[in-house]
Write an enzyme that holds these catalytic residues in place. Structure first.
Site, PDB file in Angstrom:
ATOM      1  N   HIS A 171      -4.150 -11.911   5.984  1.00 41.74           N
ATOM      2  CA  HIS A 171      -4.945 -11.550   5.113  1.00 41.74           C
ATOM      3  C   HIS A 171      -5.213 -12.788   4.083  1.00 41.74           C
ATOM      4  O   HIS A 171      -4.241 -13.463   3.589  1.00 41.74           O
ATOM      5  CB  HIS A 171      -4.641 -10.417   4.142  1.00 41.74           C
ATOM      6  CG  HIS A 171      -6.003 -10.218   3.266  1.00 41.74           C
ATOM      7  ND1 HIS A 171      -7.123  -9.545   3.645  1.00 41.74           N
ATOM      8  CD2 HIS A 171      -5.905 -10.296   1.821  1.00 41.74           C
ATOM      9  CE1 HIS A 171      -7.892  -9.407   2.420  1.00 41.74           C
ATOM     10  NE2 HIS A 171      -7.071  -9.884   1.560  1.00 41.74           N
ATOM     11  N   ASP A 214      -9.727   3.650  -2.757  1.00 44.39           N
ATOM     12  CA  ASP A 214     -10.063   1.973  -2.961  1.00 44.39           C
ATOM     13  C   ASP A 214     -11.332   1.873  -3.161  1.00 44.39           C
ATOM     14  O   ASP A 214     -11.876   1.279  -4.171  1.00 44.39           O
ATOM     15  CB  ASP A 214      -9.244   1.130  -1.951  1.00 44.39           C
ATOM     16  CG  ASP A 214      -9.852  -0.284  -2.251  1.00 44.39           C
ATOM     17  OD1 ASP A 214      -9.278  -0.910  -3.305  1.00 44.39           O
ATOM     18  OD2 ASP A 214     -10.503  -1.024  -1.568  1.00 44.39           O
TER      19      ASP A 214
END
Ligand code: URA
Ligand code: CA
Length: 434
Positions: free
Chosen positions: A82, A161
């Site tokens: 990531h 989130d």
């Protein structure tokens, strides 16, 4: 349990218990706790911080708020990478086939998203025929067979989130290490990887512009990952100028092909070797990063990495002739060089401005509905530290429109030429393993 007491406890600088953290995440996700109370708690977290246990529990609670991707059908240790985001970051396109060529399973879930260029999927779709509309079963079969596949994001991952991020956006609480770290890690963990390599960028074009902040974020994310049972490492890398030379969709595919053949830009190649070595070690395919690096370099030299790229493209319907003839990728009608206005050394190429210029050419999406121009973008011919003579091209603009005076102006503003020598910036600032 009452939300009021949780807010008050954190306001007074005390630790929250795991139960309290779960209570607030679950209650917020299902709509029982209102925005105003969560806003208040977010602001207290911003000022009072969270310890490592609280951060890990917050992350796990966010993961448990939605679907989790099950990759257990894939043989081997699944390693994901990531990046915290930057301009012209072509690493995923190189790394996926590169580490897969060593037998590391790469099950990549990717998005389109908003930004300076499209996401990894948009870039790959500049290859004629390539598609990501495959079922989860096909996805898993493809990774088992070829070691690499890319699929679009599906399912309801980390709804907590999504809600928290929108609320943070309007309450001045985005910039908080525990909140950023848990947000990023919850999405990675819900996506099912066993191990995670993080590329945390620093510099003018990065989310964390200061090195100390980038280090703190890297340490926070590595701690969360390891606490929840995912082997996690981080690399801190430079984003003071765009990575590599190409910023655009088809242009970055060509850059990835060049890099897989061993002819890529130095900075992109080096970062891919550093990140790839960590992925290889985490996947158990090498003992040390030095050994892993040699194996990766060998597969670039002997053509295995490039041939893995072709297999990957072909298995998802793409026309592999572009791999040998990149001129078959979408081409812009005009290629316009931007000449240097003076002689000197390049001192600055502000990544964000180059990114914005690429977006103005149509390479990126401003809204979800925008249509991307896959051929548009920018290719840099000079990077920080390079010498340039007046009139020499600094970069080439790839465009389907000739009405680009504002783009040229933006690019001229982004580049500073100095009369005195300038060193090229450090590319890798360090790695974080625990
Ligand atoms: N990116 C994320 O996904 N979350 C944050 O909080 C910040 C950046
Ligand atoms: Ca690039």
């Amino acid at each position: 349990m009452r939300m009021y007491d949780i807010i008050e406890k954190k306001r007074n600088g005390k630790e929250l218990t795991n139960e309290e953290i779960r209570y607030f995440i679950d209650g917020y996700t299902n709509g029982e706790i209102p925005d105003y109370q969560v806003s208040s708690l977010l602001m207290t977290i911003y000022f009072q911080d969270m310890n490592e246990r609280e951060r890990a529990e917050l992350t796990s609670a966010m993961v448990d708020s939605g679907d989790k991707i099950d990759l257990s059908g894939i043989t081997g240790i699944k390693v994901d990478k990531h990046s915290t985001g930057g301009v012209g970051d072509t690493t995923t396109l190189v790394l996926a086939p590169l580490v897969a060529s060593l037998g590391v399973p790469v099950a990549k879930m990717s998005g389109r998203g908003l930004g300076h260029t499209g996401g990894t999927i948009d870039k790959l779709e500049s290859i004629p025929g390539f598609h990501v509309e495959i079922t989860s079963e096909e996805f898993i079969q493809l990774v088992n067979k070829n070691k690499v596949a890319v699929v679009g994001q599906s399912g309801n991952l980390t709804p907590a989130d999504k809600k928290l991020y929108s609320l943070r956006d309007v309450t001045a609480t985005v910039n908080s290490i525990p909140l950023i770290a848990s947000s990023i890690m919850s999405k990675k963990i819900a996506s099912g990887a066993d191990s995670i390599v993080l590329d945390v960028k620093t510099g003018s074009g990065a989310f964390m512009q200061k090195l100390d902040d980038a280090k703190e974020l890297a340490e926070a994310m590595v701690s969360i990952g390891n606490q929840v049972g995912r082997n996690t490492m981080a690399v801190i890398s430079d984003m003071s100028q765009p990575l590599g030379n190409a910023v655009g969709n088809a242009l970055e595919i060509k850059e990835a092909i060049d890099t897989l053949k061993g002819n890529g830009p130095d900075d992109l190649t080096e970062l891919c070797l550093v990140l790839g070595s960590q992925m290889t070690v985490l996947a158990g395919k090498a003992e040390t990063t030095e050994e892993a690096r040699k194996l990766l370099q060998e597969n670039i030299r002997n053509g295995k990495a490039f041939s893995q790229f072709k297999t990957f493209i072909e298995s998802q319907g793409g026309d592999t002739t572009v791999a040998d003839q990149p001129e078959m990728l979408p081409q812009a009608d005009y290629k316009i060089a931007l000449p240097a206005k003076k002689t000197g050394t390049i001192a600055e190429i502000t990544a964000n401005d180059v990114g914005t210029a690429a977006m103005m050419l149509g390479a990126g999406r401003a809204t979800k509905e925008s249509v991307i121009d896959l051929a548009a973008g920018i290719v840099l011919h000079k990077k920080i530290g390079d010498n340039v003579t007046e009139g020499e091209p600094l970069l080439t603009i790839h465009t389907n429109s000739t009405d680009i005076e504002d783009v040229k102006e933006k690019l001229y503003k982004s580049i500073t030429i100095s009369d005195t020598p300038v060193e090229s910036p450090t590319l890798i600032y360090g790695t974080v393993t625990e």
